[in-house]
Write a protein that holds these residues in place. Structure first.
Motif, short mmCIF file in Angstrom:
data_model
loop_
_atom_site.label_atom_id
_atom_site.label_comp_id
_atom_site.label_asym_id
_atom_site.label_seq_id
_atom_site.Cartn_x
_atom_site.Cartn_y
_atom_site.Cartn_z
N MET B 68 0.45 -4.95 -0.11
CA MET B 68 -0.64 -4.50 -0.98
C MET B 68 -0.86 -2.98 -0.92
O MET B 68 -1.24 -2.36 -1.90
N ARG B 69 -0.59 -2.36 0.24
CA ARG B 69 -0.91 -0.95 0.35
C ARG B 69 0.19 -0.04 -0.21
O ARG B 69 -0.05 1.14 -0.45
N LEU B 70 1.39 -0.58 -0.42
CA LEU B 70 2.56 0.29 -0.64
C LEU B 70 2.35 1.34 -1.75
O LEU B 70 2.68 2.50 -1.55
N PHE B 71 1.82 0.91 -2.89
CA PHE B 71 1.52 1.92 -3.91
C PHE B 71 0.03 2.18 -4.06
O PHE B 71 -0.39 3.31 -4.27
N SER B 72 -0.78 1.10 -3.95
CA SER B 72 -2.23 1.25 -4.18
C SER B 72 -2.83 2.35 -3.34
O SER B 72 -3.58 3.19 -3.83
N GLU B 74 -1.42 4.92 -1.90
CA GLU B 74 -0.94 6.25 -2.28
C GLU B 74 -1.60 6.74 -3.55
O GLU B 74 -1.96 7.91 -3.67
N ILE B 75 -1.74 5.82 -4.51
CA ILE B 75 -2.39 6.20 -5.77
C ILE B 75 -3.84 6.54 -5.51
O ILE B 75 -4.39 7.49 -6.05
N ASN B 76 -4.47 5.75 -4.61
CA ASN B 76 -5.89 5.95 -4.34
C ASN B 76 -6.17 7.27 -3.62
O ASN B 76 -7.04 8.03 -4.03
N ILE B 77 -5.43 7.59 -2.55
CA ILE B 77 -5.74 8.85 -1.86
C ILE B 77 -5.04 10.04 -2.50
O ILE B 77 -5.31 11.18 -2.15
N GLY B 78 -4.13 9.78 -3.44
CA GLY B 78 -3.52 10.88 -4.17
C GLY B 78 -2.23 11.38 -3.56
O GLY B 78 -1.60 12.29 -4.10
N THR B 155 -2.57 -1.15 -9.53
CA THR B 155 -3.96 -0.82 -9.26
C THR B 155 -4.09 0.09 -8.05
O THR B 155 -3.22 0.11 -7.19
N ARG B 156 -5.19 0.83 -8.02
CA ARG B 156 -5.44 1.67 -6.86
C ARG B 156 -6.25 0.94 -5.80
O ARG B 156 -6.55 1.48 -4.74
N ASN B 157 -6.63 -0.30 -6.11
CA ASN B 157 -7.45 -1.09 -5.20
C ASN B 157 -6.58 -2.11 -4.46
O ASN B 157 -6.00 -3.00 -5.06
N GLN B 158 -6.52 -1.99 -3.14
CA GLN B 158 -5.63 -2.86 -2.37
C GLN B 158 -6.02 -4.33 -2.45
O GLN B 158 -5.17 -5.20 -2.43
#
Lengths: 238, 235
Positions: B68-72, B74-78, B155-158
């Protein structure tokens, strides 16, 4: 060296950058100035390949960004605004990773990392995780990130934002020193800083260019000594 | 190729510096251990069938937590902006992250080999289905990881990424069991072919058929390809 031609970017209906044309010469320090939301960051993001333009293009020495993106990425070091970094990584691991991706060869890698740590005063924090760092240190890690692999073009989005006056002076020194051999495009809200560092400024407002000249030439043209007043006049600050 | 290796190394390390890896492995081993041993002595059989029968269901909610964290994140914290402006292509990023997730699943599965060894002490263990089971587990893990990666890029939400991929993985696992009751026999075969559980159980019997391999490889390919399209669309 870098030609920005008719660059336009829409986010949905919102036009962030509107037919922008300008050029950055080799070895020049160019200040890209403008109020918040003027489109500076969008231009940087297109130049660095993070976003693609709606129309228009950017050329780096005849290489078009739509066709030779990877080649251009290799030549550009980029510091985004508020350098968002991997919070859980050690500073050393992070810079090591970036050095690998940037193709710094294994023999030089240790030397390169040491030199960068000295240049950006990162020696004390190399073995801390990034989320432990203060704002100033994070910004410096971001600058080290941009310098890794010795790119000949630097794109710095507000490199001094959030730093204290001492750190601002240090960063300005670093930029000026690097400017002797590299092409730099950077933005700042501190106008005195732009006056002190830039060879030329491009001022944009609401996605359009309103000035593209040296600061001295702008002074003459508008018959006004204070750069702050010039800036406010051009960007409808009054 | 070099870049894939660097991304892989970074992502793989990232699993083990955060507590999530240890929590996920811990939970996985408890669930699997309980499912396996609760009936092991009642069955009076030296086989790992129980372990593999319930693995798809376990994977369907464990693997989304892994990916779940792999892209979300990164997108979320930039940090995705930093990564993406380095000289790496989207494909290299996706493949590097995917391989890191699969390697993590390998590490997660590795302790269960102890079950196989201790079962072999108790009776005649047929190693064919065991090897098939592990091969199937890696393929299934790969397919679910690819789906998880796709959800994570959306999504940016894990938490949202977790729920989306869990929903897809569960549907693929349970598809066969559900449709069996409602649908005429003529189209059951079609849904059976879509079911991850069906293909996994085939391989876990120790029969490695190209149709089952093809199924998992196509799920992996389609999901990763979709991830590429979504990341491209974000530009």
């Amino acid at each position: 060296m870098i030609n920005i031609e008719n660059l336009t970017k829409y986010y949905g209906d919102l036009c962030a950058v509107d037919h922008v044309n300008f050029e950055i010469k080799k070895g020049e320090i160019l200040g890209l100035l403008g109020p918040n939301g003027a489109g500076k960051t969008t231009i940087y993001r297109i130049l660095t390949g993070y976003l693609s333009p709606t129309s228009g293009t950017i050329k780096v020495e005849n290489d078009n960004i739509n066709e030779h993106l990877m080649k251009i990425k290799k030549r550009i070091g980029y510091l985004p605004e508020e350098a968002p970094l991997y919070h859980e990584m050690l500073v050393y691991d992070y810079l090591n990773f970036v050095a690998d991706i940037r193709g710094v060869n294994k023999i030089d890698k240790n030397n390169t990392l040491h030199e960068l740590a000295d240049l950006c005063s990162l020696n004390e924090v190399m073995h801390k995780t990034i989320d432990e760092l203060s704002k100033g240190y994070r910004q410096r890690v971001g600058i080290a990130h941009a310098l890794l692999g010795n790119p000949d073009i630097l794109v710095l989005d507000e490199p001094t934002s959030g730093l204290d006056p001492n750190q601002i002076a240090e960063t300005r020194d670093i930029i000026r020193r690097l400017g002797k051999e590299k092409t730099i495009i950077f933005s700042t809200h501190i106008l005195s800083e732009a006056e002190a560092t830039c060879d030329r400024v491009v001022i944009i407002d609401e996605g359009k260019i309103v000035a593209d000249d040296t600061i001295d030439a702008l002074r003459k043209e508008l018959n006004e000594q204070s750069f702050e007043i010039i800036f406010r006049k051009l960007t409808k600050g009054n | 190729m070099e870049n894939i290796k660097h991304i892989f190394k970074k992502e793989y390390k990232a699993y083990f510096v955060s507590p999530i890896a240890y929590i996920v492995i811990f939970v996985f081993l408890i669930i699997v251990g309980w499912l396996f041993f609760s009936t092991f002595f009642l069955d009076r059989q030296a086989s790992l069938t129980r372990l593999f029968t319930l693995l798809p269901v376990t994977f369907a909610f464990i693997i989304p937590a892994v990916t779940m964290r792999l892209f979300s994140e990164e997108i979320n914290i930039g940090s995705y902006e930093l990564l993406h402006t380095l000289p790496v292509s989207n494909q290299e990023i996706i493949i590097g992250k995917f391989l890191a997730a699969v390697a993590f699943i390998g590490v997660m599965l590795a302790p269960t080999i102890v079950y196989a060894i201790s079962t072999a002490f108790l009776g005649e263990l047929d190693w064919g289905p065991v090897i098939g089971g592990y091969l199937g587990a890696i393929l299934l893990g790969g397919a679910f990881s690819a789906i998880g990666l796709l959800a994570s890029s959306l999504t940016r939400n894990q938490v949202v990424a977790f729920i989306i991929s869990m929903a897809i993985c569960f549907s693929l696992t349970l598809m066969m069991d559900f449709v069996l009751f409602f649908l005429p026999n003529s189209i059951v075969g079609f849904f059976q072919y879509l079911s991850a559980n069906y293909h996994f159980q085939n391989i876990a019997k120790g029969m490695v058929d190209s149709r089952d391999l093809l199924y998992f490889l196509s799920v992996i390919f389609l999901s990763l390809y979709g991830t590429g399209l979504i990341l491209q669309e974000k530009k």
